[in-house]
Scaffold this active site. Structure first.
Site, mmCIF file in Angstrom:
data_model
loop_
_atom_site.group_PDB
_atom_site.id
_atom_site.type_symbol
_atom_site.label_atom_id
_atom_site.label_comp_id
_atom_site.label_asym_id
_atom_site.label_seq_id
_atom_site.Cartn_x
_atom_site.Cartn_y
_atom_site.Cartn_z
ATOM 1 C CD GLU A 93 -3.053 -0.904 0.065
ATOM 2 O OE1 GLU A 93 -3.170 0.231 -0.424
ATOM 3 O OE2 GLU A 93 -3.772 -1.859 -0.270
ATOM 4 C CB THR A 95 5.371 3.490 2.110
ATOM 5 O OG1 THR A 95 6.169 3.605 3.286
ATOM 6 C CG2 THR A 95 6.260 3.589 0.883
ATOM 7 C CG HIS A 97 10.283 6.586 0.230
ATOM 8 N ND1 HIS A 97 10.488 5.469 1.009
ATOM 9 C CD2 HIS A 97 9.708 6.134 -0.916
ATOM 10 C CE1 HIS A 97 10.068 4.395 0.368
ATOM 11 N NE2 HIS A 97 9.580 4.777 -0.802
ATOM 12 C CB ILE A 158 9.619 -5.081 2.754
ATOM 13 C CG1 ILE A 158 10.794 -4.961 3.729
ATOM 14 C CG2 ILE A 158 10.022 -5.919 1.537
ATOM 15 C CD1 ILE A 158 11.238 -6.278 4.339
ATOM 16 N N GLY A 159 8.433 -3.491 0.048
ATOM 17 C CA GLY A 159 7.545 -3.664 -1.102
ATOM 18 C C GLY A 159 8.395 -3.984 -2.317
ATOM 19 N N GLY A 170 12.129 -2.521 -2.914
ATOM 20 C CA GLY A 170 12.875 -3.136 -1.817
ATOM 21 C C GLY A 170 12.395 -2.716 -0.452
ATOM 22 C CB ALA A 172 11.478 2.343 3.202
ATOM 23 C CB CYS A 188 2.102 -0.575 5.176
ATOM 24 S SG CYS A 188 3.810 -0.064 4.928
#
Length: 238
Positions: A93, A95, A97, A158-159, A170, A172, A188
Site C-alpha cells: 500500500e 508509504t 520516504h 518492504i515492497g 525493496g 525502507a 502500508c
C-alpha cells in the site's frame, strides 16, 4: 540515460560469492531512482549474467502507492501539486520516504539464489533485523505482515516487484527521519500499529554508520561480495 557498468568490473578469482555492486548514494529524487531501477532491470533481462546491484539511497519527501494501493489510505487530496506522489509497480500500500530513511533497492536475479518470493521477503527483513541487533535492539516479524517492528512500531517497510525472477524496489528503513509525513497516510494500510524509527531507541544514531551496517548485513544475508561504486554520472550530476 542510465546504464549498467557492472559488467566491466574485473572478476576476483579468489572470491566464489556472487558479486553485488553497491551504490551508496545521498539524496536522489524518487523519479530518478525509479527510472534507474527500471534501466538496471532491463539490462539484466538482456544479459542475466550481469552483476547484482544494491542501491542504498535517501529521497526528498515523497509518497508512493503500490500497484493496487487504495487511495483511501491517503489523508490528502492526491491531486495536490505540492506533494510528490507516484503509483509504481511494487506490491503493498502507500508509504512515505524522506531524508533520514535509508531506502534499499536490490536488483537481484533470484535464479542465482532461490526462486521463492516469500524467502526473498524474509531475507530483506533479516537484513534489517541484523542491523538492529548491532545496537542491542530486537527486530520482530509479525505473523501475516511484511516488514520489521520494534516494540510494536514499524521501523522498516518492504515492497517489491519481481519479473523473470529479477527484483526491484525493496526496503525502507526509518533510521532518523522526521516521522510527521506518515501522519498524512495510513502507512502500508495498517491503521492500528504506529510507525517508528531506530533513533527512538538509539538517540545518537549515526546515519553513515548505519549505511555501512546495512551493506554488511545485506552481504552476509545474501552471501554476496559487495563492491562499492560511485553513482552513475547522470544521477550524480543532478
Amino acid at each position: 540515460m542510465f546504464y549498467s557498468i557492472s559488467s566491466v568490473i574485473p572478476s576476483n578469482p579468489l572470491c566464489h560469492r556472487r558479486r553485488c555492486v553497491v551504490y551508496n548514494g545521498e539524496q536522489i529524487r524518487y523519479s530518478q531512482a525509479w527510472a534507474w531501477q527500471q534501466s538496471e532491470v532491463a539490462a539484466r533481462r538482456e544479459n542475466p549474467e550481469l552483476d547484482d546491484v544494491l542501491m542504498l539511497l535517501e529521497h526528498p519527501p515523497v509518497y508512493t502507492l503500490g500497484k493496487g494501493s487504495s487511495l483511501g489510505f491517503l489523508k490528502f487530496d492526491p491531486n495536490r501539486r505540492d506533494v510528490e506522489l507516484y503509483r509504481v509497480e511494487r506490491g503493498g500500500e502507500v508509504t512515505y520516504h524522506c531524508p533520514g530513511q535509508l531506502v534499499g533497492y536490490p536488483i537481484l536475479n533470484l535464479q542465482y539464489y532461490r526462486k521463492d518470493l516469500h524467502w526473498y521477503l524474509r531475507q530483506l527483513e533479516e537484513v534489517i533485523i541484523k542491523v538492529l541487533a548491532e545496537y542491542g535492539v530486537r527486530g520482530d516479524r509479525l505473523p501475516g505482515l511484511t516488514g520489521v517492528w520494534v516494540e510494536g512500531r514499524k521501523v522498516a517497510a518492504i515492497g517489491i516487484k519481481v519479473s523473470r525472477w529479477i527484483t526491484m524496489h525493496g526496503f525502507a528503513f526509518n533510521v532518523c527521519p522526521d516521522l510527521e509525513g506518515f501522519q498524512r497516510i495510513v502507512p502500508c494500510g495498517i491503521s492500528d500499529k504506529p510507525v517508528g524509527s531506530l533513533a527512538q531507541f538509539v538517540p545518537d544514531i549515526q546515519l553513515p554508520t548505519v549505511r555501512q551496517q546495512i551493506i554488511a548485513a545485506f552481504a552476509a544475508t545474501f552471501e554476496v561480495n559487495p563492491i562499492e561504486l560511485e553513482l552513475p554520472q547522470p544521477l550524480s550530476e543532478s
